[in-house]
Design a protein around this motif. Structure first.
Motif, PDB file in Angstrom:
ATOM      1  N   ASP A  59      15.715  16.178 -16.811  1.00 16.72           N
ATOM      2  CA  ASP A  59      15.427  16.598 -15.812  1.00 16.72           C
ATOM      3  C   ASP A  59      14.868  15.326 -14.766  1.00 16.72           C
ATOM      4  OD1 ASP A  59      12.516  17.003 -16.672  1.00 16.72           O
ATOM      5  OD2 ASP A  59      12.981  19.109 -16.252  1.00 16.72           O
ATOM      6  N   GLY A  60      14.280  14.192 -15.607  1.00 18.30           N
ATOM      7  CA  GLY A  60      14.244  13.238 -15.341  1.00 18.30           C
ATOM      8  C   GLY A  60      13.317  12.085 -15.912  1.00 18.30           C
ATOM      9  N   LEU A  61      13.356  10.870 -15.519  1.00 20.15           N
ATOM     10  CA  LEU A  61      13.471   9.741 -16.174  1.00 20.15           C
ATOM     11  C   LEU A  61      11.920   9.664 -17.181  1.00 20.15           C
ATOM     12  CD1 LEU A  61      14.281   7.242 -13.119  1.00 20.15           C
ATOM     13  CD2 LEU A  61      15.326   8.048 -14.534  1.00 20.15           C
ATOM     14  N   GLU A  62      11.258  10.405 -17.087  1.00 15.61           N
ATOM     15  CA  GLU A  62       9.973  10.734 -17.746  1.00 15.61           C
ATOM     16  C   GLU A  62      10.666  10.759 -19.019  1.00 15.61           C
ATOM     17  OE1 GLU A  62       5.397  12.032 -18.942  1.00 15.61           O
ATOM     18  OE2 GLU A  62       6.427  12.633 -16.653  1.00 15.61           O
ATOM     19  N   ASN A  76      20.877  17.417 -13.312  1.00 17.55           N
ATOM     20  CA  ASN A  76      21.239  17.914 -11.379  1.00 17.55           C
ATOM     21  C   ASN A  76      19.693  16.860 -10.967  1.00 17.55           C
ATOM     22  OD1 ASN A  76      21.607  20.672 -10.382  1.00 17.55           O
ATOM     23  ND2 ASN A  76      20.608  21.078 -12.569  1.00 17.55           N
ATOM     24  N   MET A  77      20.593  15.377 -11.306  1.00 18.61           N
ATOM     25  CA  MET A  77      20.421  14.460 -10.501  1.00 18.61           C
ATOM     26  C   MET A  77      20.712  13.777  -9.407  1.00 18.61           C
ATOM     27  SD  MET A  77      18.431  12.710 -14.098  1.00 18.61           S
ATOM     28  CE  MET A  77      17.290  12.704 -15.167  1.00 18.61           C
ATOM     29  N   GLY A  78      20.609  13.050  -8.519  1.00 15.29           N
ATOM     30  CA  GLY A  78      21.398  13.183  -7.325  1.00 15.29           C
ATOM     31  C   GLY A  78      21.170  10.875  -8.299  1.00 15.29           C
ATOM     32  N   PRO A  79      22.194  10.330  -7.279  1.00 18.44           N
ATOM     33  CA  PRO A  79      23.040   9.823  -7.692  1.00 18.44           C
ATOM     34  C   PRO A  79      21.661   8.472  -7.542  1.00 18.44           C
ATOM     35  CG  PRO A  79      24.282  10.386  -5.566  1.00 18.44           C
ATOM     36  CD  PRO A  79      23.026  11.498  -5.870  1.00 18.44           C
ATOM     37  N   ASP A  80      20.668   8.359  -7.145  1.00 21.61           N
ATOM     38  CA  ASP A  80      19.551   7.277  -6.511  1.00 21.61           C
ATOM     39  C   ASP A  80      18.873   7.523  -7.960  1.00 21.61           C
ATOM     40  OD1 ASP A  80      20.633   6.364  -4.047  1.00 21.61           O
ATOM     41  OD2 ASP A  80      18.618   7.246  -3.215  1.00 21.61           O
ATOM     42  N   GLU A 136      24.980  11.113 -19.609  1.00 21.55           N
ATOM     43  CA  GLU A 136      25.942  12.723 -18.649  1.00 21.55           C
ATOM     44  C   GLU A 136      25.382  12.825 -17.758  1.00 21.55           C
ATOM     45  OE1 GLU A 136      28.094  17.147 -20.286  1.00 21.55           O
ATOM     46  OE2 GLU A 136      27.262  15.583 -21.583  1.00 21.55           O
ATOM     47  N   ALA A 137      26.382  13.030 -16.962  1.00 21.29           N
ATOM     48  CA  ALA A 137      25.749  13.899 -15.445  1.00 21.29           C
ATOM     49  C   ALA A 137      26.058  15.343 -15.563  1.00 21.29           C
ATOM     50  CB  ALA A 137      25.842  12.816 -14.447  1.00 21.29           C
ATOM     51  N   SER A 138      25.911  15.905 -14.998  1.00 27.70           N
ATOM     52  CA  SER A 138      25.967  17.497 -14.743  1.00 27.70           C
ATOM     53  C   SER A 138      25.284  18.137 -13.826  1.00 27.70           C
ATOM     54  CB  SER A 138      25.425  18.496 -16.251  1.00 27.70           C
ATOM     55  OG  SER A 138      25.985  19.309 -15.559  1.00 27.70           O
TER      56      SER A 138
END
Length: 302
Positions: free
Chosen positions: A204-207, A224-228, A258-260
């Motif tokens: 759910d994040g870069l970490e 649930n990550m935005g384009p940026d 994979e984006a979701s």
């Protein structure tokens, strides 16, 4: 290389269609037709698409008519996966009127639903055709119809995610919470899996993504990550694998992304343009509207 078209074995088709017919015929069969249509009457019918879309389900429609009455003749006038305009005739059926009428609803149900899934998938695939990303279905499918819905997704230009819990490992947030962390969960999965089973983990994040990359899973699901943030994730993946931008997309060694989440026709292009490999959404199966297909019947043989 162009992939061969998907294929449904006849035995799988018959099992699905037989269950639908038994549900519809109930305990006494089609009493309306039995009460109003003499056994000797014959009829012809044409299946017509009433709006533009992608046709899928002709083999299931054929099986419905054949299982009700093997003497019915079914002629497909299109192929699964064809993009057709409104008004296109896609099949012609002729023979005993009783069997034709009794099988009509089940045949149309499969055609309308699967064509709707394929048509919706095509809209999503068309929206990202200028990128290298692929739209994927999920396990969110109607019970009993997963095989044919995933077949329709492929014919609509999409890709299939795992079919069930047994063909790939997808470590989600609850697995991570119980197992003690991202990297430990991945390493446990890798130790358990056979050499042909792929391992994917949801972050759910870069970490968390950094933790995942340290254990080198086959794929990472960016939830649930935005384009940026997705662009940052792609950059982090490239840095981890020491890949320049010109070779990143085609390098087969790296972890796939994979984006979701929050995926619809208004957002999918921006998501694809970040450089992710796959975009998964349940909307192409669970929220796909049916394609309007009708059956027009006449008396007698053609």
């Amino acid at each position: 290389m162009t992939a061969l078209p998907p294929y449904l074995p006849t035995l799988m088709v018959e099992d699905i269609v037989r269950a639908a017919l038994l549900e519809d015929l109930g305990r006494a069969g089609d009493i309306t037709t039995a009460a109003t249509i003499a056994p000797h009457l014959t009829a012809t019918a044409t299946m017509n698409v009433r709006e533009a879309g992608v046709v899928v389900g002709l083999d299931l429609a054929r099986a419905a008519f054949r299982l009700v009455d093997p003497s019915l003749a079914f002629e497909a006038l299109a192929n699964d996966g064809d993009r057709v305009a409104a008004g296109t005739a896609i099949a012609r059926i002729s023979g005993p009127a009783r069997g034709l009428l009794s099988a009509e609803r089940v045949a149309l149900n499969f055609l309308m639903h699967l064509s709707g899934v394929a048509t919706t998938t095509a809209r999503y695939a068309d929206a990202i055709a200028h990128t290298t990303a692929k739209v994927c279905c999920t396990r969110k499918t109607l019970p009993g119809l997963r095989t044919v819905e995933k077949y329709a997704v492929r014919l609509g230009g999409g890709s299939n995610h795992r079919y069930g819990l047994d063909d790939a490992i997808l470590i989600k947030d609850n697995h991570i919470a119980v197992s003690g962390g991202v990297a430990p969960a991945i390493r446990a999965a890798q130790a358990y899996a056979g050499h042909l089973v792929r391992v994917e983990v949801e972050v759910d994040g870069l970490e968390q993504m950094g933790q995942a990359l340290s254990a080198t899973p086959d794929a990472i699901l960016l939830d649930n990550m935005g384009p940026d943030l997705l662009r940052e994730a792609v950059a982090l993946n490239a840095t981890h694998w020491q890949l320049s931008a010109d070779v990143y997309a085609t390098d087969r060694r790296r972890t796939r992304l994979e984006a979701s989440g929050n995926v619809d026709l208004t957002t999918i292009a921006a998501i694809a343009e970040t450089g992710v490999d796959y975009i998964s959404t349940s909307k192409i199966t669970m929220a796909a509207p049916t394609l309007d297909i009708g059956l027009d019947i006449g008396i007698g043989n053609p």
